[in-house]
Scaffold this active site. Structure first.
Site, PDB file in Angstrom:
ATOM      1  CB  CYS A   1      -0.961  -0.147   1.186  1.00  0.00           C
ATOM      2  SG  CYS A   1      -0.186   0.188   2.849  1.00  0.00           S
TER       3      CYS A   1
ATOM      4  CG  HIS B   1      -6.649   0.233  -1.540  1.00  0.00           C
ATOM      5  ND1 HIS B   1      -6.923  -0.553  -0.291  1.00  0.00           N
ATOM      6  CD2 HIS B   1      -7.507  -0.207  -2.406  1.00  0.00           C
ATOM      7  CE1 HIS B   1      -7.915  -1.352  -0.359  1.00  0.00           C
ATOM      8  NE2 HIS B   1      -8.390  -1.079  -1.623  1.00  0.00           N
TER       9      HIS B   1
ATOM     10  CG  HIS C   1      -4.524  -0.018   3.816  1.00  0.00           C
ATOM     11  ND1 HIS C   1      -3.916  -1.027   3.154  1.00  0.00           N
ATOM     12  CD2 HIS C   1      -5.486   0.672   3.105  1.00  0.00           C
ATOM     13  CE1 HIS C   1      -4.238  -0.915   2.101  1.00  0.00           C
ATOM     14  NE2 HIS C   1      -5.313  -0.156   1.899  1.00  0.00           N
TER      15      HIS C   1
END
Length: 351
Positions: free
Chosen positions: A266, A326, A314
């Site tokens: 990510c 993402h 994240h």
């Protein structure tokens, strides 16, 4: 006289008794099965598997970000160690040259015999010439003293560099050990997630993979998002370039620790997107959230970085309309998803 009696025979002999006990235990086990106390663990439902797998992926991603941070520190320690080694090598060359010069001076003194200056003056056929030579020798002695002092300084510098190198080497070994621990944690959690998913049928796995856009957005969608909706403020050119890069990477696989160009985790996707736009971002989510200006959720623009979970483990790139691009986890490629899909932790504008 006592009567002789035959011993009473047991109703069950040794072998018969063992057989009876075995039968009784088997019967008890059978009864337990029918009672439900000995039944095998029920097969988990797809919803339960999805919840457990999501938790494992989140924990693995948190460990991945810590791995990324430790790798940055290890790489930095390695660079410092190489710099120190280069400096030490150059210093050793200078020290060797100074030692050679000092050796030449010492050899010349030995050849001169080291006579007392007064005796040499008395024996000289030309005292005036000798005095001029003595003055030159005195200046040479001063240079010799300076050479000795220089050698001493260089020896001290070499020792300092070697001490610093020992410290950096110890730091590098610590970081490398941490990397190995983090890697074991990550792979253990991902292996457990795969084990859980293997217990489901292909149809069930496909079902729990649903939710959010599967990542089939087109580049025309990207252009629309970068331009913004009517009446909405438009992002800067660098933010627009980062969003365009992210759209171009849709479908790329998730690989923990990867920063592109063909696979990402990510924070690696975010770093690569902004690197393509000429902006250098830190490697980890923990550092990326502090790299720009914090913005409230109500003021998000395409290109803003959106962060999730209480541990800020994240990150995605906001593209407008409540959506982001993402790199989710190993079971899903780079994709478009709603930002409501995970617990929102904050947002940062870096361009």
């Amino acid at each position: 006289m006592a009567a002789h009696r035959k011993p009473r025979r047991h109703l069950l002999g040794g072998g018969t008794a063992r057989t009876a006990v075995t039968v009784a235990l088997a019967g008890a086990a059978t009864a337990a099965v029918f009672d439900g106390t000995g039944q095998a663990a029920p097969r988990p439902t797809p919803a339960r598997v999805r919840a457990e797998v999501d938790k494992l992926y989140q924990e693995a991603e948190a460990a991945t970000e810590k791995y990324n941070g430790a790798k940055e520190e290890a790489d930095a320690a390695g660079r410092r160690l190489r710099t120190l080694a280069d400096e030490a090598a150059r210093g050793q060359d200078r020290l060797n040259s100074a030692r050679d010069a000092l050796g030449s001076i010492a050899a010349a003194q030995y050849r001169a015999g080291g006579l007392d200056p007064t005796v040499r003056l008395m024996l000289s056929a030309d005292p005036r010439h000798y005095l001029e030579g003595a003055e030159l020798a005195e200046r040479a002695g001063s240079r010799q003293s300076a050479t000795v002092a220089g050698v001493r300084r260089q020896v001290r510098e070499i020792e300092r560099l070697r001490g610093d190198a020992r410290v950096e080497l110890a730091s590098l070994k610590d970081r490398q050990a941490e990397l190995r621990r983090r890697k074991r944690t990550i792979t253990g959690k991902l292996d457990e997630a795969r084990r859980l998913l293997s217990r489901l049928s292909p149809e069930e796995r496909a079902a729990i993979g649903e939710g959010g856009d599967a990542g089939h957005a087109s580049r025309s969608d990207g252009a629309r998002d970068v331009l913004g909706a009517p009446g909405q403020a438009t992002p800067g050119s660098r933010a627009a370039a980062a969003v365009s890069y992210a759209y171009a990477k849709l479908g790329s696989p998730y690989v923990w620790g990867a920063t592109g160009p063909d696979a990402f985790d990510c924070s690696g996707l975010v770093q690569a997107a902004y690197r393509s736009a000429g902006i250098s971002l830190p490697r980890t989510t923990y550092a990326q959230i502090g790299a720009g200006r914090r913005v409230p959720r109500s003021e998000l623009l395409p290109g803003d970085l959106v962060f999730f979970y209480s541990g800020v483990s994240h990150v995605g790139i906001y593209i407008g309309g409540g959506r982001m691009i993402h790199a989710p986890n190993p079971s899903a490629p780079v994709r478009v998803a709603p930002i409501d899909q995970m617990p929102f932790a904050g947002a940062t504008r870096v361009a």
